[in-house]
Design a protein around this motif. Structure first.
Motif, PDB file in Angstrom:
ATOM      1  N   VAL A  82      16.454  41.552 -19.352  1.00  0.00           N
ATOM      2  CA  VAL A  82      15.797  41.635 -20.657  1.00  0.00           C
ATOM      3  C   VAL A  82      14.317  41.942 -20.536  1.00  0.00           C
ATOM      4  CG1 VAL A  82      17.379  40.238 -21.993  1.00  0.00           C
ATOM      5  CG2 VAL A  82      15.571  39.113 -20.713  1.00  0.00           C
ATOM      6  N   ARG A 119      12.565  42.847 -30.548  1.00  0.00           N
ATOM      7  CA  ARG A 119      13.883  43.195 -30.025  1.00  0.00           C
ATOM      8  C   ARG A 119      14.853  42.091 -30.404  1.00  0.00           C
ATOM      9  NH1 ARG A 119      11.818  44.485 -24.122  1.00  0.00           N
ATOM     10  NH2 ARG A 119      14.009  44.314 -23.541  1.00  0.00           N
ATOM     11  N   GLU A 122      18.630  41.802 -28.949  1.00  0.00           N
ATOM     12  CA  GLU A 122      18.668  41.311 -27.574  1.00  0.00           C
ATOM     13  C   GLU A 122      18.339  39.830 -27.543  1.00  0.00           C
ATOM     14  OE1 GLU A 122      16.598  43.882 -24.541  1.00  0.00           O
ATOM     15  OE2 GLU A 122      16.421  45.082 -26.353  1.00  0.00           O
TER      16      GLU A 122
END
Lengths: 471, 279
Positions: A82, A119, A122
């Motif tokens: 990530v 994000r 995610e």
């Protein structure tokens, strides 16, 4: 976009950041060794600035993770993924297993990083892993970090507009936190759940939660402030304005008085203005002067209520409808209509000792004398004015004002204030922090370093961690 | 298959306005619904079109249950059905479009009316908060929802004339079920007015009082008196020489003039105690 930013950073900023993060590990280790959560508060004090730097430098975070986690660690792969770095197999040096405190802190940093870079998808997936991880640890030194992590998990769900799915996880977190006497996490999850319910406007649910849970007494003051704010909201919706007023005042007092909590203070002030108006009081002008722009709709509203001008009130309501709706205050505001009428009557009753119902009709733009009679009668009953109506001759007669000082009222007020002062004194005594016995001998030895450390910690606690305050 | 039969029977009974019988038949139907896992919309049972259709039928059954229990004076039952309907109403798959003037808003508004007639104002506002903020409903344009909302507004303002006009004229009601609450509401209205009158006047002619409470003038004074005393439970109203005198609770105000010395002493003593502990 992230790629570009990463390339654009100069190595020196990155290195600084890395050292900064690694520095905080030292404090975390200390917290774990001494069982003193104040060290963690200190780490969080620096989290605000760190977070802003981190948002642009995901690279640094990746490097820290790379250095920290041993290759056989389960977390390593997805943490690196990530943060945008592939797991390059480096030389097989032996690294010791990561301490839980540091592990969670890293997860927290990753959360913040993903959030700041927007994000969300995610982050949402990442959160599932974090929740699983939280379940596997049980150490009191983790309480503060846990509380914060839950905050970001809940915030993510809020941003992707998926409020329902997080509830079971929050509730089970609350349960285990309560069982472990983990006040910080318990307090945090309670406020998060309340926020969740109120965002869905499920006041009943929120009320049930408040009734069934006990908010930990010694939770951090920023959490207490939040809790009181939600209580104020619930009570205001349920028409219990006087307790709502108490809670909203407590919320503004408990809230940290720094730049970072402005959003919260503003929301609390707005609520407090409406509650005061609903109780028939007029908020002070000074309140609006402090932060004039955002409070403009509320200022106009107060003006309309104060003048008892029904027409102006309708105009304000129409003009600022969107603003009120955005603050979730529209339903409360629309209840004010009756107060406008009542103030109108009060003004009349103060200025005339005797006035015909017909004149009241004209002044308040009512349809008929009969209506005026009912409305005045209702106002008398609600204690808005002291008057009586003579039906045969059709006039309203105000009662002579009693001399307040011949009644019990001043005494009651005095009593209230004394009680407040006394309880304030008691609370301050209770919340003072005394060093434990062995600690004291240390300080007596003029251990300068320890003293400095202590001062630093106190400062950190004073300032609180306010980064996540929002309206 | 018995569920289908039962449902058909229920529809028929409902159309024939046999509400008591509806109630009886609803219990086995609900058992069947549970067996088919249809009493509650969940993620599992609303994933295909057929299943959603089934759920819609279940919802309709519960709606009939709510209406029929209301019309047969079973308020508890009504409350229960409304609670059971709630998950259906908040399910986005069953109710994709905004609701306007449908059975759903009708039942909600009846529930609001019920809360109002029972004097449960705080619950009323909690419901309102949910309705106003839901995208599904538009209060301003929904004749069903608008009714209880306006009613409450007028009641709070003391605008009793408007309420009376609405209540008196059956044609103003958006649907026949509202008529059910008329008596309770009229009673509540009179109670409110009487409470206000008590505080407002020292004395008032009986005929005027009748007018203000919306009682017919030709009603005899004796029956009026007994209604006031028995139905509205007003005490302290004295009927004499064609007028009513109110005994106000002014005593409590006068009592305030003389400070209660015992109270004062206990307060001061407690201050002394606290100060001593501080010193």
């Amino acid at each position: 976009m992230v790629e570009v930013e990463m390339n654009g950073t100069t190595p020196s900023v990155r290195d600084e950041l890395i050292t900064e993060i690694e520095l905080s590990f030292g404090l975390l280790h200390k917290a774990a060794a001494n069982f003193d959560n104040r060290y963690i508060s200190r780490v969080f004090r620096d989290l605000g600035p760190l977070r802003r730097k981190l948002a642009k430098n995901g690279d640094a975070l990746a490097t820290v993770i790379d250095r920290l986690y041993p290759h056989n660690s389960a977390s390593r792969a997805y943490l690196l993924e990530v943060t945008g770095k592939t797991d390059e197999s480096m030389d097989e040096e032996t690294k010791s297993a990561v301490k839980p405190e540091v592990d969670l802190y890293i997860h927290l940093l990753v959360q913040v990083y993903l959030l700041d870079n927007n994000r969300l998808e995610e982050l949402n997936k990442f959160n599932d892993k974090v929740i699983y991880l939280l379940g596997s640890y049980n150490r009191r030194s983790l309480d503060f970090i846990q509380a914060k992590i839950w905050f970001y998990i809940s915030r993510t769900k809020e941003l992707i507009d998926d409020l329902h799915s997080i509830r079971p996880a929050l509730l089970s977190a609350l349960r285990s936190a309560t069982l472990r006497h983990d006040t910080e996490t318990a307090a945090s999850t309670i406020t998060l759940l309340l926020r969740n319910y109120l965002l869905c406007h499920e006041v009943n649910q929120a009320m049930n939660l408040v009734e069934k849970t006990e908010f930990p007494e010694n939770a951090g003051s920023s959490l207490v402030a939040r809790y009181y704010y939600y209580l104020a909201r619930i009570n205001a919706i349920q028409l219990d304005y006087s307790s709502a007023n108490e809670y909203v005042i407590a919320a503004t007092r408990k809230a940290p008085q720094t730049q970072l909590a402005v959003g919260f203070l503003q929301a609390a002030t707005k609520l407090s203005i409406i509650i005061e108006l609903l109780m028939g009081d007029i908020p002070e002008l000074q309140l609006f002067r402090k932060q004039s722009d955002s409070l403009e709709p509320y200022f106009m509203l107060t003006k309309a209520v104060r003048l008892g001008d029904l027409k102006l009130f309708e105009e304000v309501l129409k003009k600022y409808e969107q603003a009120f709706k955005k603050d979730d205050n529209f339903t409360l505001v629309s209840r004010l209509r009756q107060n406008v009428i009542k103030t109108g009557i009060r003004i009349i009753s103060l200025s005339y000792s005797k006035i015909s119902l017909k004149d009241i009709c004209i002044k308040l733009l009512l349809d008929s004398e009969e209506l005026a009679e009912y409305i005045v009668a209702k106002a008398i009953r609600d204690g808005v004015i002291e008057a009586s109506i003579n039906h045969e001759h059709g006039y309203m007669k105000s009662k002579e004002l009693l001399d307040v000082y011949s009644t019990k009222l001043p005494q009651d007020d005095f009593d209230q204030r004394i009680k407040f002062c006394l309880s304030l004194h008691n609370d301050s005594v209770k919340s003072m922090r005394y060093p434990s016995a062995d600690n004291r001998s240390d300080i007596n030895k003029h251990n300068l370093a320890a003293k400095e450390d202590e001062m630093d910690l106190l400062k950190a606690i004073e300032e609180g961690d306010l980064d996540d305050f929002m309206d | 298959m018995s569920l289908q039969k039962l449902t058909a029977e229920l529809y028929q009974l409902y159309d024939q306005e046999e509400y008591e019988k509806c109630q009886k038949i609803l219990t086995p139907i609900k058992l069947e619904l549970i067996k088919h896992n249809l009493l509650l919309p969940t993620v599992a049972n609303s994933d295909s079109k057929d299943k959603i259709n089934d759920l819609k039928i279940a919802e309709r059954i519960l709606e009939i249950g709510a209406l029929s229990s209301l019309l047969s004076n079973n308020y508890r039952g009504f409350e229960n059905y409304v609670a059971q309907l709630r998950p259906f109403y908040s399910n986005k798959q069953i109710h994709a479009k905004p609701e306007k003037n449908t059975d759903q808003t009708k039942i909600i508004s009846l529930y609001l009316l019920y809360l109002l007639s029972q004097g449960l104002v705080s619950k009323f506002h909690v419901e309102l908060e949910l309705i106003y903020n839901s995208k599904q409903y538009n209060v301003e344009q929904d004749q069903y929802l608008l009714f209880p909302v306006n009613l409450e507004k007028h009641l709070m303002e003391g605008n009793y004339i408007k309420i009376w006009k609405v209540l008196k004229n059956d044609t103003n009601l958006p649907c026949k079920e509202y008529g059910h609450f008329l008596d309770t509401l009229v009673n509540a209205l009179r109670f409110e007015i009487a409470k206000s009158l008590e505080q407002t006047y020292e004395t008032i002619p009986i005929s005027n009082c009748k007018g203000l409470l919306y009682f017919p003038q030709e009603q005899s004074d004796a029956t009026f008196e007994s209604i006031i005393k028995d139905d509205l439970k007003m005490t302290g109203w004295t009927f004499k020489d064609g007028s009513i005198t109110f005994k106000n609770d002014d005593d409590s105000h006068k009592g305030n003039v003389n400070p209660n010395s015992i109270n004062l002493i206990s307060n001061v003593l407690s201050y002394a105690e606290r100060i001593e502990s501080i010193v």
